[in-house]
Design a protein around this motif. Structure first.
Motif, mmCIF file in Angstrom:
data_model
loop_
_atom_site.group_PDB
_atom_site.id
_atom_site.type_symbol
_atom_site.label_atom_id
_atom_site.label_comp_id
_atom_site.label_asym_id
_atom_site.label_seq_id
_atom_site.Cartn_x
_atom_site.Cartn_y
_atom_site.Cartn_z
ATOM 1 N N ASN A 5 0.901 -1.300 -0.050
ATOM 2 C CA ASN A 5 0.036 -0.272 -0.100
ATOM 3 C C ASN A 5 0.662 1.158 -0.288
ATOM 4 O OD1 ASN A 5 -2.467 1.172 -0.310
ATOM 5 N ND2 ASN A 5 -2.858 1.277 2.000
ATOM 6 N N GLY A 6 2.121 1.221 -0.685
ATOM 7 C CA GLY A 6 2.998 2.347 -1.017
ATOM 8 C C GLY A 6 3.842 2.707 0.520
ATOM 9 N N LEU A 7 3.934 1.721 1.411
ATOM 10 C CA LEU A 7 4.633 1.794 2.415
ATOM 11 C C LEU A 7 5.625 0.819 2.358
ATOM 12 C CD1 LEU A 7 2.363 2.748 5.399
ATOM 13 C CD2 LEU A 7 3.897 3.954 4.357
ATOM 14 N N PRO A 8 6.932 0.964 2.801
ATOM 15 C CA PRO A 8 7.806 -0.209 3.026
ATOM 16 C C PRO A 8 7.407 -1.384 3.774
ATOM 17 C CG PRO A 8 9.073 1.796 3.397
ATOM 18 C CD PRO A 8 7.448 2.231 3.435
ATOM 19 N N ALA A 9 7.168 -2.613 3.192
ATOM 20 C CA ALA A 9 6.743 -3.612 3.731
ATOM 21 C C ALA A 9 7.141 -4.065 5.345
ATOM 22 C CB ALA A 9 6.810 -4.820 2.822
ATOM 23 N N HIS A 10 8.419 -3.819 5.121
ATOM 24 C CA HIS A 10 9.112 -4.083 6.746
ATOM 25 C C HIS A 10 8.425 -3.077 7.766
ATOM 26 C CE1 HIS A 10 12.132 -4.899 9.572
ATOM 27 N NE2 HIS A 10 12.249 -3.933 9.864
ATOM 28 N N VAL A 11 7.973 -2.041 7.662
ATOM 29 C CA VAL A 11 7.506 -1.484 8.614
ATOM 30 C C VAL A 11 5.823 -1.798 9.086
ATOM 31 C CG1 VAL A 11 8.663 0.774 8.173
ATOM 32 C CG2 VAL A 11 6.553 0.595 7.149
ATOM 33 N N LEU A 12 5.298 -2.648 8.019
ATOM 34 C CA LEU A 12 3.947 -3.101 8.525
ATOM 35 C C LEU A 12 4.303 -4.592 8.914
ATOM 36 C CD1 LEU A 12 2.329 -1.767 5.293
ATOM 37 C CD2 LEU A 12 2.099 -0.920 7.709
ATOM 38 N N LEU A 13 4.984 -5.141 8.151
ATOM 39 C CA LEU A 13 5.346 -6.766 8.757
ATOM 40 C C LEU A 13 5.968 -7.035 10.031
ATOM 41 C CD1 LEU A 13 6.584 -8.322 5.351
ATOM 42 C CD2 LEU A 13 4.606 -8.509 6.486
ATOM 43 N N VAL A 14 6.693 -5.692 10.514
ATOM 44 C CA VAL A 14 7.382 -5.945 11.823
ATOM 45 C C VAL A 14 6.478 -6.040 12.821
ATOM 46 C CG1 VAL A 14 7.790 -3.589 12.268
ATOM 47 C CG2 VAL A 14 9.372 -5.336 13.011
ATOM 48 N N HIS A 15 5.245 -5.465 12.877
ATOM 49 C CA HIS A 15 4.208 -5.236 13.686
ATOM 50 C C HIS A 15 3.940 -6.886 14.080
ATOM 51 C CE1 HIS A 15 4.174 -1.321 12.540
ATOM 52 N NE2 HIS A 15 3.988 -1.158 14.058
ATOM 53 N N ALA A 16 3.619 -7.671 12.906
ATOM 54 C CA ALA A 16 3.298 -9.174 13.187
ATOM 55 C C ALA A 16 4.248 -9.791 14.140
ATOM 56 C CB ALA A 16 2.966 -9.698 11.747
ATOM 57 N N ILE A 17 5.541 -9.602 13.893
ATOM 58 C CA ILE A 17 6.647 -10.427 14.531
ATOM 59 C C ILE A 17 6.557 -9.893 15.825
ATOM 60 C CG2 ILE A 17 9.156 -10.844 14.513
ATOM 61 C CD1 ILE A 17 7.279 -12.080 11.986
ATOM 62 N N VAL A 18 6.518 -8.662 16.007
ATOM 63 C CA VAL A 18 6.520 -7.941 17.488
ATOM 64 C C VAL A 18 5.463 -8.525 18.156
ATOM 65 C CG1 VAL A 18 6.406 -5.837 18.635
ATOM 66 C CG2 VAL A 18 7.738 -5.979 16.830
ATOM 67 N N VAL A 19 4.138 -8.794 17.739
ATOM 68 C CA VAL A 19 3.116 -9.347 18.250
ATOM 69 C C VAL A 19 3.189 -10.896 18.640
ATOM 70 C CG1 VAL A 19 0.592 -9.335 18.509
ATOM 71 C CG2 VAL A 19 1.602 -7.166 18.057
ATOM 72 N N LEU A 20 3.322 -11.273 17.244
ATOM 73 C CA LEU A 20 3.199 -13.018 17.401
ATOM 74 C C LEU A 20 4.187 -13.836 17.781
ATOM 75 C CD1 LEU A 20 1.432 -13.258 13.730
ATOM 76 C CD2 LEU A 20 0.301 -13.190 15.817
ATOM 77 N N LEU A 21 5.468 -13.330 17.806
ATOM 78 C CA LEU A 21 6.609 -14.039 18.076
ATOM 79 C C LEU A 21 6.536 -14.162 19.887
ATOM 80 C CD1 LEU A 21 8.991 -15.943 17.937
ATOM 81 C CD2 LEU A 21 10.418 -13.941 17.565
ATOM 82 N N PRO A 22 6.319 -13.036 20.548
ATOM 83 C CA PRO A 22 6.009 -13.246 22.065
ATOM 84 C C PRO A 22 4.988 -13.663 22.438
ATOM 85 C CG PRO A 22 6.946 -10.908 21.335
ATOM 86 C CD PRO A 22 6.482 -11.420 19.762
ATOM 87 N N LEU A 23 3.863 -13.719 21.692
ATOM 88 C CA LEU A 23 2.596 -14.607 21.960
ATOM 89 C C LEU A 23 3.001 -16.062 21.770
ATOM 90 C CD1 LEU A 23 -0.114 -14.779 22.553
ATOM 91 C CD2 LEU A 23 -0.756 -14.580 20.004
#
Length: 182
Positions: A5-23
């Motif tokens: 959506n016009g943004l670097p994918a990393h800045v969006l995907l990183v939120h999944a990792i920050v939430v899902l890996l600790p979960l």
């Protein structure tokens, strides 16, 4: 994957990792220590941990793409180096989550759905991960605590270094003037 959506994918995907890996790490510890949680969550957590393991390299690759498009600073380099460790945390969590799920699976017998008039004795299945061994369960519980804690700490360090690289010196302590506001 480079942009979403016009943004670097990393800045969006990183939120999944920050939430899902600790979960996944938290659920790993719960499943290792609490049999009721293991019965309900071992399978879903194994699936979640494998999903995270798939997402980490995608996120890392997107981060490397972004790294080539921002000014190189010591903070960006530090974040990049720390980010490369996330895959090891994800591998450890996924591997142990799969072990816990498999041991739970080995400890249960399928229900006999055959005719009721025929006496059927349960046929023991061959087990590989000693599902009824208390010492093995204790070792797995200790490993889950260590791996889960290390994974959560690793993600904290990576996230903190990314926030430092992105935001240090990029904002003012004083509110910015607003146009059109009184």
């Amino acid at each position: 994957m480079t942009t979403l959506n016009g943004l670097p994918a990393h800045v969006l995907l990183v939120h999944a990792i920050v939430v899902l890996l600790p979960l996944a790490a938290l659920l790993l510890v719960l499943c290792a220590l609490w049999p009721a949680a293991r019965r309900k969550l071992a399978g879903p957590n194994a699936a979640l941990a494998v999903l995270v393991l798939i997402l980490v390299p995608i996120t890392t690759d997107a981060g490397e793409w972004l790294e080539r498009r921002v000014p190189t600073t010591p903070l960006v380099r530090a974040h990049t180096e720390l980010g490369d460790t996330a895959v090891y945390a994800a591998i450890a969590v996924a591997a142990l989550a799969l072990v816990i799920w498999w041991r739970h699976r080995e400890s249960t017998y399928p229900e006999d759905n055959g005719p009721k008039r025929v006496l059927r004795l349960p046929v023991p299945r061959r087990t590989f991960l000693a599902p009824r061994s208390t010492p093995v369960t204790a070792v797995i519980a200790v490993a889950a605590i260590l791996i889960g804690g290390a994974a959560a700490y690793d993600i904290y360090r990576i996230g903190d270094s990314g926030a430092q690289a992105s935001w240090q010196g990029q904002f003012s302590a004083a509110p910015a003037p607003r146009s059109g506001h009184r």
